[in-house]
Design a protein around this motif. Structure first.
Motif, short mmCIF file in Angstrom:
data_model
loop_
_atom_site.label_atom_id
_atom_site.label_comp_id
_atom_site.label_asym_id
_atom_site.label_seq_id
_atom_site.Cartn_x
_atom_site.Cartn_y
_atom_site.Cartn_z
N SER A 77 -8.77 -4.49 -6.08
CA SER A 77 -9.58 -5.54 -6.68
C SER A 77 -9.82 -5.21 -8.15
CB SER A 77 -10.91 -5.67 -5.93
OG SER A 77 -10.64 -6.08 -4.60
N ALA A 78 -10.20 -6.22 -8.92
CA ALA A 78 -10.41 -6.00 -10.36
C ALA A 78 -11.46 -4.92 -10.59
CB ALA A 78 -10.82 -7.31 -11.03
N ASP A 101 2.47 -11.65 -7.14
CA ASP A 101 1.48 -11.41 -8.21
C ASP A 101 2.04 -11.68 -9.59
OD1 ASP A 101 -0.71 -10.34 -6.57
OD2 ASP A 101 0.79 -8.84 -6.04
N PRO A 134 -0.31 -0.83 -10.13
CA PRO A 134 0.80 -1.77 -10.02
C PRO A 134 0.29 -3.22 -9.97
CG PRO A 134 0.97 -0.02 -8.38
CD PRO A 134 -0.39 0.09 -8.98
N MET A 135 1.19 -4.16 -10.29
CA MET A 135 0.85 -5.58 -10.13
C MET A 135 0.73 -5.91 -8.64
SD MET A 135 0.89 -7.60 -12.95
CE MET A 135 1.18 -7.25 -14.69
N ARG A 194 -3.73 -10.42 -11.46
CA ARG A 194 -3.29 -9.10 -11.90
C ARG A 194 -2.59 -9.16 -13.24
NH1 ARG A 194 -3.64 -9.66 -6.82
NH2 ARG A 194 -4.65 -8.03 -5.58
N CYS A 222 2.66 -3.04 -15.19
CA CYS A 222 1.43 -2.63 -14.52
C CYS A 222 0.28 -3.54 -14.92
CB CYS A 222 1.07 -1.19 -14.91
SG CYS A 222 2.17 0.03 -14.16
N SER A 223 -0.69 -3.63 -14.02
CA SER A 223 -1.97 -4.24 -14.34
C SER A 223 -2.96 -3.08 -14.47
CB SER A 223 -2.38 -5.19 -13.21
OG SER A 223 -3.60 -5.83 -13.53
N TYR A 224 -4.22 -3.37 -14.39
CA TYR A 224 -5.23 -2.32 -14.39
C TYR A 224 -6.36 -2.77 -13.49
CZ TYR A 224 -7.22 -5.50 -17.90
OH TYR A 224 -7.68 -6.62 -18.57
N LYS A 225 -7.17 -1.83 -13.08
CA LYS A 225 -8.42 -2.21 -12.42
C LYS A 225 -9.52 -1.30 -12.93
CE LYS A 225 -7.75 0.38 -8.07
NZ LYS A 225 -7.47 0.20 -6.63
N TYR A 226 -10.75 -1.69 -12.66
CA TYR A 226 -11.90 -0.89 -13.05
C TYR A 226 -12.43 -0.16 -11.82
CZ TYR A 226 -11.87 -3.62 -17.36
OH TYR A 226 -11.51 -4.22 -18.55
N ILE A 227 -12.58 1.15 -11.94
CA ILE A 227 -13.17 1.94 -10.86
C ILE A 227 -14.52 2.42 -11.36
CG2 ILE A 227 -12.92 4.00 -9.42
CD1 ILE A 227 -9.90 3.66 -9.66
N ARG A 260 -2.81 5.92 -15.03
CA ARG A 260 -3.31 6.35 -16.33
C ARG A 260 -4.74 5.82 -16.53
NH1 ARG A 260 -0.51 3.75 -20.44
NH2 ARG A 260 -0.13 2.16 -18.86
N VAL A 277 -13.75 -1.96 -8.42
CA VAL A 277 -13.99 -1.25 -7.16
C VAL A 277 -15.16 -0.30 -7.41
CG1 VAL A 277 -13.01 0.17 -5.34
CG2 VAL A 277 -11.53 -1.36 -6.64
N MET A 309 -7.03 2.30 -2.48
CA MET A 309 -6.44 1.31 -1.58
C MET A 309 -6.97 -0.10 -1.78
SD MET A 309 -4.15 2.97 -0.10
CE MET A 309 -3.62 1.82 1.17
N PRO A 357 0.81 -1.23 0.00
CA PRO A 357 0.00 0.00 0.00
C PRO A 357 0.84 1.28 0.00
CG PRO A 357 -0.91 -1.60 1.54
CD PRO A 357 0.42 -2.14 1.08
N ARG A 407 1.74 1.83 -3.56
CA ARG A 407 0.59 1.99 -4.45
C ARG A 407 0.14 3.45 -4.46
NH1 ARG A 407 -3.53 -1.47 -2.26
NH2 ARG A 407 -2.17 -3.19 -2.78
N CYS A 408 0.29 4.11 -3.32
CA CYS A 408 -0.19 5.48 -3.21
C CYS A 408 0.91 6.52 -3.34
CB CYS A 408 -0.91 5.66 -1.89
SG CYS A 408 -2.43 4.72 -1.88
N LYS A 466 -11.16 2.40 -16.57
CA LYS A 466 -10.12 1.38 -16.53
C LYS A 466 -8.80 2.10 -16.26
CE LYS A 466 -8.26 -2.30 -19.53
NZ LYS A 466 -8.45 -2.98 -20.82
N HIS A 487 -2.34 -9.58 -16.88
CA HIS A 487 -3.46 -9.38 -17.80
C HIS A 487 -3.92 -10.71 -18.36
CE1 HIS A 487 -1.24 -5.82 -17.35
NE2 HIS A 487 -0.76 -5.67 -18.55
N GLU A 536 5.08 0.11 -18.52
CA GLU A 536 3.65 -0.14 -18.69
C GLU A 536 3.32 -1.62 -18.57
OE1 GLU A 536 1.86 1.56 -22.16
OE2 GLU A 536 2.65 3.56 -21.73
N ARG A 558 -7.38 -8.78 -16.66
CA ARG A 558 -7.97 -8.70 -15.33
C ARG A 558 -9.44 -8.31 -15.48
NH1 ARG A 558 -6.13 -4.77 -10.23
NH2 ARG A 558 -6.57 -6.35 -8.66
#
Lengths: 418, 418
Positions: free
Chosen positions: B363-364, A195, A111-112, B392, A405-410, A92, B366, B360, A15, A18-19, A107, B394, A402, B396
């Motif tokens: 998860s895939a 990971d 980080p992984m 993580r 890195c992974s990605y996540k969906y917010i 990004r 959030v 924070m 964490p 990550r921040c 999207k 790809h 790049e 994801r």
């Protein structure tokens, strides 16, 4: 600390990184670079112990890879500073979608998490990997070869001192203290703690990781790279490209191992190839390239008869397998059967032939009229890389920031339910 | 055919699909859909045999999953037609870079190659997976559960007949004929023949693939999804979201399993939650949700005392673990320790709290003020999906057509050497 303790501590440190802002990460990279240089005497002393212990046990080439001096440490520090110059790959927004129900789905690159890297005896991998991991927001767990342990440990300590000076936790960069096979196995099976696992080294190491890893693992590196000289090739260009792809650095994965020649130009081209790679080099006092010829090539020029295995071998040496094919389609079929999917090239003046080759050759990098040696993060404009992936599951090809890195969906709503 | 023969034949079929145009692929999908409907009697007869053999050996829920009727076959055909409507994910130029030396590097989406899918007893997975694979240019090798083998075989034969009518080879869609564990192991270790393995099913199947696969494998599915009700939540919105996330379809991976409540609102909220999920449902003749309460929640409302394991269990049932936390940070820490990284939500009116949660919680997907049930290819606008990746590396999250593609670099030069 045991390997498990290091892994748990690395996971806990995620964490904080990550921040971290780009400014914090870049400041930490500069502090790491300064610290590497400030601690050079300690690093060189550790390296001298490694060299002393290894002498007689490993080859001269390996000893040279292991050896450090002030110039090499300055180069390592400069490499870390260059990573600070690159754009931040984290945070990004890769895509934004607004759904009919009002949900906004972004999207975003993240980080992984914990990236484990198993490598061999090059001490500079320690600082390169630490810098790339930090910039991409990943906590790294490094496991180097036992010959280089004292050097890697001294480099890691210098990096961690730099992290502390920049106000970040030491646990962002970790070196496994156990260099037995057991620790490598622990990393490969540390599900929930690792990971991504990246092996960096020879074919045996990569095979061991691919076969034994239960954590996500990227297959890297092995390159049986082909250059196909088409019927409509500019023969001078083909000679320049093959000479470069084979001899500029034979020990690397993007070096050419196999040359395929269209039968329509084989009689004209093969004598030129032999002169360029073998005779001229010998006359100039350079190591001549040994040509391993299939029966049709052997009917045209002198050389070593090729065995079946020669078209499936990563020589990493001044050896080139040479075969004659009757067509572009035959070349593509040969490559499909024998390539490791790293880098393959066609030399031709015919755009339709190049388009066919690019479509049918399913390798990470497919070249038209250029040397396979360009498959490299720096040459691709990624700034740096941690390895070349030869698998199709992402990432593929050079792995820069790049690709670490992974990605996540917010997803933002106002009470949507389904 | 043996599993190895099928795999080799699938590999050989890759080039035919790699070069197929969107028009060819879409025409084949429509022919596949038509053929599924035309062959419905044969499919239903095979399904009746499967059901007959399975009765008494598997649960009623499983029998219902296995059962087909004309409506379900029409739905399968319609699903295949919908895939034909989606844009072609192959051949997109993802990035173009021109380097200072004149090399033009294009990053282009390409199929993975051979995608193997191991699944269980739902017959519709056979047609869904075949359609997604075909559209993304991948040859698929399907391995279903033994209870559904006759149904899957009849569906595959119908699909292959459609492929032939459209002028494409039957070998683009393959069903493994051996339903023993041995064939699953062969797929997991078919390096060089399988480019991507996707397990689709329960936790045991996924674990077996992750542990034993030496081919690239995507971990899918397991969802211990959290909804955190913040101090500044709109309580009515929270109730709607939790009710939806828990009860709209408890058996799926994006259903909520754990509810965390901020201590500042726990006394107000938990009685409302109990009334909504348990009492009102029971009064309406619906299955009440069993609340498994940590000690602080149990001090406020009645329910089952939660054991330690209840916060690490994917119930897939009308059961919800409920815990009280003292802060947003505490909620994020709990989720970091217990989430499977699938989908987690915060309900809050505070944008800063939502931003912290989004940063924070790794998860895939959030969510802020929306139900976790939206983690789905269709709901995300991908048109379809083959599963939800919880790793993580790809891809994801929901895996649609783009996520079934890899990419390669096509480099054009005019003789560049390095």
């Amino acid at each position: 600390m045991t390997t498990q303790e290091i892994l748990r501590s690395a996971r806990t440190a995620c964490p904080a990184l990550r921040c971290a802002s780009q400014e914090q990460k870049d400041a930490a990279l500069l502090a790491m670079a300064d610290s590497l240089w400030a601690e050079r005497d300690r690093i060189l002393a550790a390296n001298a112990q490694d060299l002393e212990a290894a002498r007689g046990h490993i080859s001269d080439v390996m000893l040279d890879r292991l050896a450090l001096n002030e110039d090499r440490i300055a180069g390592m520090a400069e490499g870390v500073r260059q990573v600070a110059e690159l754009p931040d790959p984290v945070g990004r927004v890769l895509r934004t979608v607004e759904r009919p129900n009002g949900l906004v789905i972004r999207k975003v690159s993240v980080p992984m998490g914990v990236v484990a890297i198993i490598y061999e005896s090059r001490p500079n991998v320690t600082s390169d990997a630490a810098a790339l991991a930090l910039k991409s927001g990943n906590v790294c767990v490094l496991r180097g070869g036992k010959e280089a342990f004292r050097s890697a440990n001294a480099i890691t300590e210098a990096i961690r001192a730099g992290l502390e000076q920049a106000g970040l936790p030491r646990e962002l960069v970790n070196l496994i203290q156990d260099t037995s096979r057991q620790s490598a196995r622990e990393l490969m099976t540390a599900n929930g703690l690792v990971d991504l696992l990246i092996p960096r080294g020879g074919a045996g190491l990569i095979r061991a990781c691919v076969d034994n890893a239960t954590v996500p693992c990227v297959e890297t590196g092995t390159g049986i790279c082909h250059v196909y000289v088409d019927a409509r090739a500019d023969l001078d260009m083909a000679l320049d490209i093959i000479d470069n792809a084979k001899t500029s650095r034979p020990s690397v994965c993007n070096a050419e191992e196999v040359c395929l020649v269209h039968s329509a130009i084989a009689e004209a081209f093969l004598p030129l190839l032999k002169r360029r790679l073998a005779d001229s080099r010998a006359a100039a006092g350079l190591t001549p390239v040994e040509l391993r010829l299939d029966s049709r090539a052997a009917a045209i020029v002198d050389g070593t008869p090729a065995g079946e295995a020669d078209f499936d071998t990563e020589f990493l040496d001044y050896i080139l397998a040479v075969g004659v094919v009757d067509s572009l389609e035959g070349a593509a079929a040969h490559i499909a059967a024998h390539s490791t999917g790293h880098s393959d090239a066609i030399v031709t003046a015919d755009p339709a032939a190049a388009a066919y080759f690019a479509a049918m050759v399913d390798s990470a990098a497919v070249y038209w009229n250029a040397s396979t040696r360009f498959t490299d993060g720096g040459e691709f404009g990624l700034g740096c890389e941690i390895g070349i992936s030869t698998q199709r599951l992402h990432p593929r090809g050079p792995m820069g920031l790049e690709e670490l890195c992974s990605y996540k969906y917010i997803i933002t709503g106002n009470g949507q339910i389904r």
